[in-house]
Design a protein around this motif. Structure first.
Motif, short mmCIF file in Angstrom:
data_model
loop_
_atom_site.label_atom_id
_atom_site.label_comp_id
_atom_site.label_asym_id
_atom_site.label_seq_id
_atom_site.Cartn_x
_atom_site.Cartn_y
_atom_site.Cartn_z
N ALA A 60 0.83 -1.22 0.00
CA ALA A 60 0.00 0.00 0.00
C ALA A 60 0.86 1.25 0.00
CB ALA A 60 -0.93 0.00 1.20
N ILE A 61 1.92 1.28 0.82
CA ILE A 61 2.78 2.47 0.88
C ILE A 61 3.46 2.70 -0.46
CG2 ILE A 61 4.80 3.51 2.00
CD1 ILE A 61 2.29 3.41 3.77
N LYS A 62 3.91 1.63 -1.09
CA LYS A 62 4.55 1.75 -2.41
C LYS A 62 3.57 2.26 -3.45
CE LYS A 62 8.23 -1.65 -1.81
NZ LYS A 62 8.90 -2.84 -2.36
N ALA A 63 2.38 1.68 -3.48
CA ALA A 63 1.37 2.07 -4.47
C ALA A 63 0.89 3.50 -4.23
CB ALA A 63 0.19 1.11 -4.44
N ILE A 64 0.67 3.86 -2.98
CA ILE A 64 0.16 5.20 -2.66
C ILE A 64 1.23 6.26 -2.93
CG2 ILE A 64 -0.67 6.70 -0.79
CD1 ILE A 64 -1.94 4.09 0.42
N SER A 65 2.49 5.96 -2.62
CA SER A 65 3.54 6.95 -2.90
C SER A 65 3.68 7.16 -4.41
CB SER A 65 4.88 6.53 -2.27
OG SER A 65 5.32 5.28 -2.76
N ASN A 66 3.58 6.09 -5.19
CA ASN A 66 3.60 6.24 -6.65
C ASN A 66 2.43 7.10 -7.11
OD1 ASN A 66 5.71 4.25 -6.58
ND2 ASN A 66 5.16 3.67 -8.67
N TYR A 67 1.25 6.82 -6.53
CA TYR A 67 0.06 7.60 -6.90
C TYR A 67 0.26 9.08 -6.57
CZ TYR A 67 -4.12 10.21 -5.91
OH TYR A 67 -5.01 11.25 -5.84
N ARG A 68 0.73 9.39 -5.37
CA ARG A 68 0.90 10.80 -4.96
C ARG A 68 1.87 11.52 -5.91
NH1 ARG A 68 -3.33 11.73 -1.49
NH2 ARG A 68 -3.27 10.41 0.37
N ILE A 69 2.94 10.85 -6.28
CA ILE A 69 3.92 11.42 -7.22
C ILE A 69 3.27 11.63 -8.58
CG2 ILE A 69 6.04 10.89 -8.52
CD1 ILE A 69 6.95 9.36 -5.89
N HIS A 90 -5.46 5.23 -10.60
CA HIS A 90 -5.29 6.18 -11.69
C HIS A 90 -4.78 7.51 -11.14
CE1 HIS A 90 -6.13 8.67 -15.19
NE2 HIS A 90 -6.32 7.57 -15.88
N PRO A 91 -3.80 8.13 -11.80
CA PRO A 91 -3.25 9.38 -11.26
C PRO A 91 -4.26 10.53 -11.18
CG PRO A 91 -2.37 8.93 -13.46
CD PRO A 91 -3.09 7.70 -13.02
N ALA A 92 -5.37 10.43 -11.92
CA ALA A 92 -6.38 11.50 -11.89
C ALA A 92 -7.34 11.37 -10.71
CB ALA A 92 -7.17 11.51 -13.19
N ALA A 93 -7.33 10.23 -10.01
CA ALA A 93 -8.20 10.06 -8.84
C ALA A 93 -7.88 11.12 -7.79
CB ALA A 93 -8.01 8.66 -8.26
N LYS A 94 -8.89 11.53 -7.06
CA LYS A 94 -8.70 12.53 -6.01
C LYS A 94 -8.81 11.83 -4.65
CE LYS A 94 -10.31 16.52 -8.66
NZ LYS A 94 -10.22 15.85 -9.96
N ILE A 95 -7.69 11.75 -3.94
CA ILE A 95 -7.62 11.00 -2.68
C ILE A 95 -7.11 11.92 -1.57
CG2 ILE A 95 -6.62 9.01 -1.50
CD1 ILE A 95 -6.36 7.65 -4.22
N GLY A 96 -7.85 11.99 -0.47
CA GLY A 96 -7.50 12.85 0.65
C GLY A 96 -6.41 12.25 1.52
N SER A 97 -6.26 12.79 2.71
CA SER A 97 -5.20 12.36 3.64
C SER A 97 -5.61 11.09 4.40
CB SER A 97 -4.91 13.48 4.63
OG SER A 97 -6.04 13.69 5.48
N HIS A 98 -4.65 10.54 5.15
CA HIS A 98 -4.88 9.35 6.00
C HIS A 98 -5.50 8.21 5.19
CE1 HIS A 98 -4.57 12.66 8.89
NE2 HIS A 98 -4.07 11.75 9.71
N PHE A 99 -4.89 7.92 4.05
CA PHE A 99 -5.42 6.89 3.14
C PHE A 99 -4.53 5.64 3.20
CE2 PHE A 99 -5.44 5.01 -1.20
CZ PHE A 99 -6.75 4.56 -1.21
N THR A 100 -5.16 4.49 3.33
CA THR A 100 -4.39 3.25 3.26
C THR A 100 -5.23 2.14 2.63
OG1 THR A 100 -2.94 1.76 4.51
CG2 THR A 100 -5.05 2.32 5.54
N VAL A 128 -8.76 -1.55 -7.76
CA VAL A 128 -8.71 -0.59 -8.85
C VAL A 128 -9.41 0.69 -8.41
CG1 VAL A 128 -9.33 -0.11 -11.25
CG2 VAL A 128 -8.73 -2.44 -10.58
N ILE A 129 -8.71 1.82 -8.49
CA ILE A 129 -9.28 3.12 -8.19
C ILE A 129 -9.20 3.94 -9.46
CG2 ILE A 129 -9.12 5.18 -6.74
CD1 ILE A 129 -7.78 3.42 -4.60
N GLY A 130 -10.36 4.20 -10.06
CA GLY A 130 -10.41 4.81 -11.38
C GLY A 130 -10.20 6.31 -11.40
#
Length: 210
Positions: free
Chosen positions: A145-154, A183-193, A201-203
């Protein structure tokens, strides 16, 4: 020979062929992987990159990594800009102005890293709180999750800056490694895991709050 001739006919590859022009940079998965590793080592010093880093040497290590990140990212952003414009059939896709634009976008991305770290810290906190004992921080940073979320945030920051192609490659790299497709266009707030995560899949149109 017949197969070669048939596959080389222009009508057979119409719309399926990207013609490279001499001097144009190309997006590189190998370089983008290095960019991700550099970004993680800047965002999470000691957990990624040089493990012997300490409070006395952190300024030096981050400075060196930022400089390297700027150079590599500028080239890859330029590759994305050139690739996108050449597909659209525009002339002079890789002019000096494009290189200046790539450098400006790379610098803008780097200026966003402090904010990105603050948001990722909340993601790490969420993952820590959701993890069963033992809650070992070093182990936590290996969590998919940390790897995927950090890639997403970048990738999300690059997409917000208007960088074409490169953000989707970055999230697809995490998808291949972790099974989590954000997807990089998804809008995700803080404290996400995400717990486990294989097949998640998050579109592009997803909106996830804090």
């Amino acid at each position: 020979t017949q197969a070669v001739d048939e596959l080389s006919e222009s009508e057979s590859y119409k719309g399926l062929f990207h013609q490279h022009k001499d001097g144009e940079p190309l997006p590189s998965a190998k370089v983008l992987y290095e960019i991700i590793e550099l970004s993680r080592s800047i965002l999470f010093p000691g957990y990624y990159g040089n493990s012997t880093i300490n409070s006395r040497t952190i300024n030096y290590h981050i400075g060196v990594n930022i400089e390297k990140l700027f150079d590599l990212l500028t080239e890859q952003i330029l590759a994305g800009l050139c690739f996108g414009t050449s597909i659209e059939g525009r002339c002079n896709a890789c002019s000096d102005s494009k290189r200046e634009e790539a450098a400006r976008l790379a610098a803008k991305f780097i200026s966003k890293l402090p904010v990105m770290r603050r948001v990722l810290a909340t993601d790490v906190e969420a993952a820590y709180n959701a993890t069963l004992p033992p809650k070992v921080m070093a182990k936590l940073f290996l969590h998919p999750a940390i790897k995927a979320i950090s890639n997403y945030r970048i990738a999300h920051e690059l997409l917000e800056l208007g960088v074409p192609l490169i953000p989707r490659i970055i999230t697809e790299m995490a998808h291949s490694e972790t099974g989590i497709d954000i997807h990089p266009a998804a809008k995700i707030g803080s404290h996400f895991t995400i717990d486990h995560g294989t097949g998640v899949v998050i579109g592009a149109t997803s909106i996830i709050g804090n």
